[in-house]
Write an enzyme that holds these catalytic residues in place. Sequence first.
Site, PDB file in Angstrom:
ATOM      1  N   LYS A 120     -68.976  -6.915  -0.067  1.00 40.43           N
ATOM      2  CA  LYS A 120     -67.942  -5.893  -0.299  1.00 40.43           C
ATOM      3  C   LYS A 120     -67.718  -5.645  -1.773  1.00 40.43           C
ATOM      4  O   LYS A 120     -67.492  -4.505  -2.197  1.00 40.43           O
ATOM      5  CB  LYS A 120     -66.640  -6.322   0.364  1.00 40.43           C
ATOM      6  CG  LYS A 120     -66.793  -6.276   1.853  1.00 40.43           C
ATOM      7  CD  LYS A 120     -65.502  -6.364   2.575  1.00 40.43           C
ATOM      8  CE  LYS A 120     -65.836  -6.124   4.033  1.00 40.43           C
ATOM      9  NZ  LYS A 120     -64.769  -6.450   4.928  1.00 40.43           N
ATOM     10  N   GLU A 204     -56.809  -6.510  -3.071  1.00 40.18           N
ATOM     11  CA  GLU A 204     -56.585  -5.060  -3.037  1.00 40.18           C
ATOM     12  C   GLU A 204     -55.127  -4.776  -2.738  1.00 40.18           C
ATOM     13  O   GLU A 204     -54.465  -5.559  -2.059  1.00 40.18           O
ATOM     14  CB  GLU A 204     -57.424  -4.417  -1.916  1.00 40.18           C
ATOM     15  CG  GLU A 204     -58.836  -4.081  -2.301  1.00 40.18           C
ATOM     16  CD  GLU A 204     -59.630  -3.452  -1.152  1.00 40.18           C
ATOM     17  OE1 GLU A 204     -59.074  -3.233  -0.063  1.00 40.18           O
ATOM     18  OE2 GLU A 204     -60.829  -3.200  -1.367  1.00 40.18           O
ATOM     19  N   HIS A 239     -59.790  -4.949  15.401  1.00 40.54           N
ATOM     20  CA  HIS A 239     -60.984  -4.487  14.691  1.00 40.54           C
ATOM     21  C   HIS A 239     -62.120  -4.065  15.614  1.00 40.54           C
ATOM     22  O   HIS A 239     -63.242  -3.865  15.173  1.00 40.54           O
ATOM     23  CB  HIS A 239     -61.463  -5.534  13.680  1.00 40.54           C
ATOM     24  CG  HIS A 239     -60.382  -5.901  12.701  1.00 40.54           C
ATOM     25  ND1 HIS A 239     -59.912  -5.019  11.767  1.00 40.54           N
ATOM     26  CD2 HIS A 239     -59.648  -7.020  12.561  1.00 40.54           C
ATOM     27  CE1 HIS A 239     -58.944  -5.586  11.073  1.00 40.54           C
ATOM     28  NE2 HIS A 239     -58.756  -6.805  11.541  1.00 40.54           N
ATOM     29  N   ARG A 296     -76.396   0.919   9.212  1.00 46.19           N
ATOM     30  CA  ARG A 296     -77.060   0.974  10.525  1.00 46.19           C
ATOM     31  C   ARG A 296     -76.614   2.243  11.243  1.00 46.19           C
ATOM     32  O   ARG A 296     -75.698   2.922  10.804  1.00 46.19           O
ATOM     33  CB  ARG A 296     -76.622  -0.232  11.363  1.00 46.19           C
ATOM     34  CG  ARG A 296     -75.106  -0.215  11.597  1.00 46.19           C
ATOM     35  CD  ARG A 296     -74.623  -1.229  12.604  1.00 46.19           C
ATOM     36  NE  ARG A 296     -73.224  -1.017  12.923  1.00 46.19           N
ATOM     37  CZ  ARG A 296     -72.193  -1.480  12.244  1.00 46.19           C
ATOM     38  NH1 ARG A 296     -72.392  -2.194  11.139  1.00 46.19           N
ATOM     39  NH2 ARG A 296     -70.963  -1.230  12.608  1.00 46.19           N
TER      40      ARG A 296
HETATM   41  C1  MV4 Z   1     -57.610  -2.580   4.340  1.00 42.20           C
HETATM   42  C2  MV4 Z   1     -56.426  -2.200   5.002  1.00 42.20           C
HETATM   43  C3  MV4 Z   1     -55.341  -1.879   4.227  1.00 42.20           C
HETATM   44  N1  MV4 Z   1     -55.420  -1.942   2.874  1.00 42.20           N
HETATM   45  N2  MV4 Z   1     -57.646  -2.612   2.996  1.00 42.20           N
HETATM   46  C4  MV4 Z   1     -59.987  -3.973   8.246  1.00 42.20           C
HETATM   47  C5  MV4 Z   1     -61.416  -4.372   8.405  1.00 42.20           C
HETATM   48  C6  MV4 Z   1     -62.145  -3.896   7.196  1.00 42.20           C
HETATM   49  N3  MV4 Z   1     -63.101  -2.910   7.583  1.00 42.20           N
HETATM   50  C7  MV4 Z   1     -61.111  -3.358   6.288  1.00 42.20           C
HETATM   51  N4  MV4 Z   1     -59.858  -3.354   6.983  1.00 42.20           N
HETATM   52  C8  MV4 Z   1     -58.709  -2.938   6.376  1.00 42.20           C
HETATM   53  N5  MV4 Z   1     -58.716  -2.921   5.011  1.00 42.20           N
HETATM   54  C9  MV4 Z   1     -56.565  -2.305   2.309  1.00 42.20           C
HETATM   55  N6  MV4 Z   1     -56.598  -2.386   0.983  1.00 42.20           N
HETATM   56  C10 MV4 Z   1     -56.418  -2.189   6.385  1.00 42.20           C
HETATM   57  C11 MV4 Z   1     -57.555  -2.566   7.081  1.00 42.20           C
HETATM   58  C12 MV4 Z   1     -57.434  -2.510   8.502  1.00 42.20           C
HETATM   59  C13 MV4 Z   1     -58.173  -1.609   9.241  1.00 42.20           C
HETATM   60  C14 MV4 Z   1     -59.088  -0.761   8.628  1.00 42.20           C
HETATM   61  C15 MV4 Z   1     -59.813   0.130   9.354  1.00 42.20           C
HETATM   62  C16 MV4 Z   1     -59.618   0.181  10.733  1.00 42.20           C
HETATM   63  C17 MV4 Z   1     -58.744  -0.644  11.357  1.00 42.20           C
HETATM   64  C18 MV4 Z   1     -58.008  -1.550  10.630  1.00 42.20           C
HETATM   65  C19 MV4 Z   1     -57.112  -2.388  11.282  1.00 42.20           C
HETATM   66  C20 MV4 Z   1     -56.399  -3.282  10.542  1.00 42.20           C
HETATM   67  C21 MV4 Z   1     -56.563  -3.361   9.158  1.00 42.20           C
END
Ligand code: MV4
Length: 501
Positions: A120, A204, A239, A296
């Site tokens: 990441k 973050e 997720h 992918r």
């Molecule tokens: C975040 C966020 C809020 N703020 N980053 C969840 C898994 C990964 N793909 C990144 N994720 C998140 N990153 C910041 N700075 C909230 C999430 C997140 C989320 C993101 C996308 C889809 C569903 C989610 C469910 C919970 C938290």
Amino acid sequence: MKQKKITKLLVANRGEIALRVMRSAREMGIQTVAVFSEADRHALHVRFADESVCIGPPASAESYLRGEKIIAAAKETGADAIHPGYGFLSENEAFAKKVAESGLIFVGPPPEAIRIMGSKLAAKNAAAQFKVPLVPGTSEPISDVSKAKKLSKEIGYPILIKASAGGGGKGMRIVERESEFEEQMERAVSEAKSAFGDGSVFIEKFVTKPRHIEFQIFGDQHGNIVHLFERECSIQRRHQKVVEEAPSSILTPELREAMGKAAVNAAKSCGYFNAGTVEFILDESMNFYFLEMNTRLQVEHPVTEQITGLDLVNLQIRIAQGEKMPFKQEDLRINGHAIEVRVYAEDPANNFLPDIGTLKTYRRPQGHGIRVDDGFEEGMAISFYYDPMIAKMICHAGTREAAIEKTIRAIDEYNITGVETTLGFCKFVMKHPAFRSGAFDTRFVEQYFKPEVLRQHESNPDRDLIAAALAAMTFAESSAPAAASQPVESGRSKWKLNRLS
Ligand code: MV4
């Protein structure tokens, strides 16, 4: 880049995606090779393929994750290319490399892009070079707690600690206030170490009500990269996506263009080609931030196919052969609206626990604008060795409203017995005012869903009916098998309950 026609494609996957890939290959006159575990000997992807090779015992770690066995199977059958599907070895840099070193074509991105986007932090740093907007935070792993605290104060709480090697939300920790910082950081580091063998974490700003919007991108090996618009994937639980749609109901054409350009730049930043997905979060003020890139073909790619009219697997294969992108960005248009619901063998009333069993009844919905991608037939068992997804049902219509109504109709028509499924849950989503209005974010499921909403309206009368019908069917089967399915079918439509309205 030299062109090399693929004549025989090995699909290093199982289930619906293996079938999905082989169908496009066959249309292109390409021979197909299936690999399978001992549990999948009679699976549909094995039956569909021109040839098949058993690669080991049921456990994925002994079969679908064994790169060397898969490459050996390709050599043995004379395949000249490998498509990894999603999951398993699809984002494994070492595998992509070994495929190429073995003189085979990997139908996917270059190993270097997989490597960069697999971290990441590396992904964010690459994207930053191309001016892709990032969530405010650190660009290096944090190790010094007092430095990290100082930074967090500058960024402003709440903050999020993330594992650089992370995925699927693992190793993520929210810190609401400074007093919790040390404890949460320790947890994040130890979680990251045990889950990924790499304890690197970064910070973050925590975006509290994000929408998850991802862009499909495609690049060829000649430096051309385009995007195929977005998918809205905010309806998730822990997720795991359950409902996806394209386009998103809240993007303006201007925002779509800006995010699309950012997505293309993220892809350029790592020398990308083939299919990829750039994941953003959108905050309440419609600011967007790059989160990560998936290297992918994704589960939810069909919604993009429905609104663009393109066959993404066909495109992947052509690009892997060295062909140029057959269109330009300005040739692409969004046509209508598509919604995908994932049908899992899970019990929504019981914390979505997998409900493994046999598909006693399995009848797909039919009709205008409906596509079902699955890997099962009636009578087959859902294996506990693999993902319990039974099918993806994709509905395409002229407008979002029409796509929602079509999805509800198709859910009602879908007839699965023998296992609990997420169909009723998906209907709940389709009927929910927050979903219908478009005013929802990634907290939708936790905010609105309680198992009672399914139990109250759905189960009792409907289940009794099905039980009665099945009893009748079992009875009928013993004497007249041909008439067996009648009671269930007519019973269901006659007694259709407006379960969740
Ligand atoms: C975040 C966020 C809020 N703020 N980053 C969840 C898994 C990964 N793909 C990144 N994720 C998140 N990153 C910041 N700075 C909230 C999430 C997140 C989320 C993101 C996308 C889809 C569903 C989610 C469910 C919970 C938290």
